[in-house]
Design an enzyme around this catalytic site. Structure first.
Site, PDB file in Angstrom:
ATOM      1  N   SER A 129      44.174  38.229  41.028  1.00 30.57           N
ATOM      2  CA  SER A 129      42.749  37.627  41.273  1.00 30.57           C
ATOM      3  C   SER A 129      42.450  36.566  39.856  1.00 30.57           C
ATOM      4  O   SER A 129      43.849  34.765  39.327  1.00 30.57           O
ATOM      5  CB  SER A 129      42.130  38.111  41.299  1.00 30.57           C
ATOM      6  N   HIS A 164      44.624  34.091  46.440  1.00 32.83           N
ATOM      7  CA  HIS A 164      44.454  34.421  47.711  1.00 32.83           C
ATOM      8  C   HIS A 164      44.821  33.132  48.515  1.00 32.83           C
ATOM      9  O   HIS A 164      43.576  32.900  49.664  1.00 32.83           O
ATOM     10  CB  HIS A 164      43.053  34.908  48.081  1.00 32.83           C
TER      11      HIS A 164
END
Length: 248
Positions: A129, A164
């Site tokens: 991330s 994501h």
């Protein structure tokens, strides 16, 4: 410490904080030559969240490595000791959270400069991330609330990164728009469950823990839009290989 002399970055769409099988973390450790690599977790993006740190330690204490943590919000090392500590690692593993806050804190403590030096020496830099975003020239982030582009990063990996890509609403459309209007350069979009290794800026391995998870190359199409191309990935675990990563 045993490092590969080539500068390398690994982007991880999962790992100890998300996956039960541990395949992506095992893949990361398998990219290091040392039999017991030194692996430092950097939880800056989460504000050094204690629970996050404990999850890392619990996962990596069970592996053939020497895990450690670099906290910066309650820093204990002086500049000389900090440099020695960072440069003594085989793997620097950066956690998720706020990409914007991570970059600001690193620069305040000079960690950005140390990571550049470690990268040049062959330390494997990786993360999930925000910990994947930080290595590129720019990234797609929710650091400001709604998903948006951030034309800032360490620039060790050419182009941009979007984590994501499918799992979080708005990510895909917003990233495609940012690349189309050139707010971000061409880059790599990771679905959860994917890992991508870059050697001196070139993609040299792409893996997935799920047959459905993909790595995408996203580029402007020349007509005001953007194109996405799925990159073949090796399937981790006791499964057959589904494809070979492109190195172009």
């Amino acid at each position: 410490m045993t490092v590969d002399p080539q500068p390398r970055v690994a982007l991880i769409g999962g790992g100890f904080s998300d996956d039960e099988d541990g395949l992506l973390d095992d893949w990361v450790l398998g990219r290091v030559r040392a039999s017991r690599p030194k692996v430092c977790f950097v939880p800056t993006a989460s504000g050094d969240a204690p629970a996050y740190v404990e999850r890392f330690l619990a996962a990596f204490r069970e592996r053939p490595c020497e895990p450690s943590v670099l906290p910066l919000f309650r820093r204990e090392l002086d500049d000389e000791a900090l440099r020695a500590f960072v440069l003594g690692q085989d793997v620097v593993y950066v956690g998720g959270g706020s990409t914007v806050n991570l970059l600001a804190v690193w620069r305040a403590h000079g960690v950005d400069r140390l990571l550049r030096e470690a990268y040049g020496r062959g330390t494997l830099l990786c993360g999930i991330s925000a910990g994947a975003n930080c290595w590129a020239e720019g990234s797609h982030t929710d650091s400001f609330g709604p998903p948006t582009h951030l034309a800032d990063g360490l620039g060790l990996l050419p182009g941009s990164v979007c984590p994501h890509y499918i799992s979080e609403p708005g990510r895909r459309s917003s990233y495609l728009a940012a690349v189309a209007n050139r707010a971000l350069p061409s880059g790599w979009a990771l679905e959860d469950g994917v890992g991508a290794l870059f050697t001196d800026g070139r993609l040299t391995d792409a893996v997935t823990r799920s047959p459905r998870a993909r790595l995408h190359r996203v580029e402007p199409d020349g007509d005001g839009g953007a194109t996405e191309r799925a990159v073949p990935c090796r399937l981790l675990g006791p499964h057959r290989v589904t494809g070979r990563a492109s190195t172009s």
